[in-house]
Design a protein around this motif. Structure first.
Motif, short mmCIF file in Angstrom:
data_model
loop_
_atom_site.label_atom_id
_atom_site.label_comp_id
_atom_site.label_asym_id
_atom_site.label_seq_id
_atom_site.Cartn_x
_atom_site.Cartn_y
_atom_site.Cartn_z
N UNK A 64 23.31 29.99 0.16
CA UNK A 64 23.09 30.87 1.30
C UNK A 64 22.01 31.91 1.02
N UNK A 65 22.04 32.48 -0.18
CA UNK A 65 21.03 33.47 -0.56
C UNK A 65 19.65 32.82 -0.58
N UNK A 66 19.55 31.67 -1.21
CA UNK A 66 18.25 30.99 -1.32
C UNK A 66 17.76 30.52 0.05
N UNK A 67 18.65 30.09 0.91
CA UNK A 67 18.26 29.68 2.26
C UNK A 67 17.72 30.89 3.04
N UNK A 68 18.35 32.02 2.86
CA UNK A 68 17.91 33.24 3.55
C UNK A 68 16.51 33.63 3.12
N UNK A 69 16.19 33.44 1.86
CA UNK A 69 14.87 33.81 1.36
C UNK A 69 13.76 32.94 1.94
N UNK A 70 14.11 31.81 2.54
CA UNK A 70 13.09 30.95 3.12
C UNK A 70 13.07 30.99 4.65
N UNK A 71 13.83 31.90 5.24
CA UNK A 71 13.88 32.04 6.70
C UNK A 71 12.51 32.45 7.23
N UNK A 72 12.09 31.84 8.32
CA UNK A 72 10.79 32.12 8.90
C UNK A 72 10.85 32.54 10.36
N UNK A 73 12.06 32.74 10.89
CA UNK A 73 12.17 33.14 12.29
C UNK A 73 13.41 34.00 12.49
N UNK A 74 13.38 34.78 13.57
CA UNK A 74 14.55 35.59 13.91
C UNK A 74 15.73 34.71 14.28
N UNK A 75 15.45 33.57 14.89
CA UNK A 75 16.52 32.66 15.27
C UNK A 75 17.26 32.15 14.04
N UNK A 76 16.53 31.80 13.01
CA UNK A 76 17.15 31.33 11.77
C UNK A 76 17.98 32.44 11.13
N UNK A 77 17.43 33.64 11.13
CA UNK A 77 18.14 34.76 10.54
C UNK A 77 19.40 35.10 11.34
N UNK A 78 19.30 35.02 12.65
CA UNK A 78 20.46 35.28 13.50
C UNK A 78 21.55 34.25 13.24
N UNK A 79 21.16 33.01 13.02
CA UNK A 79 22.15 31.96 12.72
C UNK A 79 22.88 32.26 11.41
N UNK A 80 22.19 32.86 10.46
CA UNK A 80 22.80 33.19 9.17
C UNK A 80 23.65 34.45 9.22
N UNK A 81 23.17 35.48 9.92
CA UNK A 81 23.81 36.79 9.87
C UNK A 81 24.58 37.17 11.12
N UNK A 82 24.31 36.49 12.23
CA UNK A 82 24.94 36.84 13.49
C UNK A 82 24.06 37.77 14.32
N UNK A 83 24.24 37.74 15.60
CA UNK A 83 23.36 38.50 16.50
C UNK A 83 23.59 40.00 16.43
N UNK A 84 24.71 40.43 15.90
CA UNK A 84 25.01 41.86 15.82
C UNK A 84 24.61 42.49 14.49
N UNK A 85 23.84 41.79 13.69
CA UNK A 85 23.43 42.26 12.37
C UNK A 85 22.46 43.44 12.46
N UNK A 86 22.76 44.52 11.75
CA UNK A 86 21.85 45.66 11.68
C UNK A 86 20.53 45.26 11.03
N UNK A 87 20.59 44.39 10.04
CA UNK A 87 19.37 43.95 9.36
C UNK A 87 18.45 43.24 10.34
N UNK A 88 19.01 42.40 11.18
CA UNK A 88 18.23 41.68 12.18
C UNK A 88 17.60 42.66 13.17
N UNK A 89 18.36 43.63 13.61
CA UNK A 89 17.85 44.64 14.53
C UNK A 89 16.69 45.41 13.90
N UNK A 90 16.85 45.80 12.64
CA UNK A 90 15.79 46.52 11.94
C UNK A 90 14.52 45.69 11.81
#
Length: 101
Positions: A64-90
């Motif tokens: 999961x950590x390594x997959x996150x490091x290769x994320x290239x879009x907000x959609x991918x990050x949202x799928x990993x962290x959820x739409x309510x993630x503070x990190x995604x909002x930032x």
């Protein structure tokens, strides 16, 4: 030089913290995991996996950590962290501000 010639590489501790929390990793492992993650571009994947494993990070969390490091879009990050993630909002805010430049 135009915006097409420039890229932004972002390293967010908040994203990493969100991923570790998602997998139930205790907060005391956050700093040691950060040290290893900072080496991702310098070490082979196997060595990173080995060092994370030595800390007691389970294989599915390592993936999961390594997959996150290769994320290239907000959609991918949202799928990993959820739409309510503070990190995604930032990060969305950061990129909105960057559009002005």
């Amino acid at each position: 030089i135009s915006s097409q010639d420039v890229g932004i590489k972002v390293s967010s501790r908040k994203v990493l913290q969100g991923v570790l929390a998602k997998y139930g990793i205790p907060s005391e492992l956050f700093a040691p995991v950060c040290v290893i993650v900072d080496k991702i571009e310098k070490l082979p994947r196997e060595k990173v996996e080995e060092e994370l494993g030595a800390l007691g990070v389970p294989p599915e969390t390592i993936d999961g950590v390594l997959a996150t490091m290769s994320v290239r879009s907000f959609e991918q990050l949202e799928a990993l962290l959820g739409s309510d993630s503070d990190a995604l909002t930032d990060l969305r805010r950061l990129f909105e501000l960057a559009k002005g430049y």
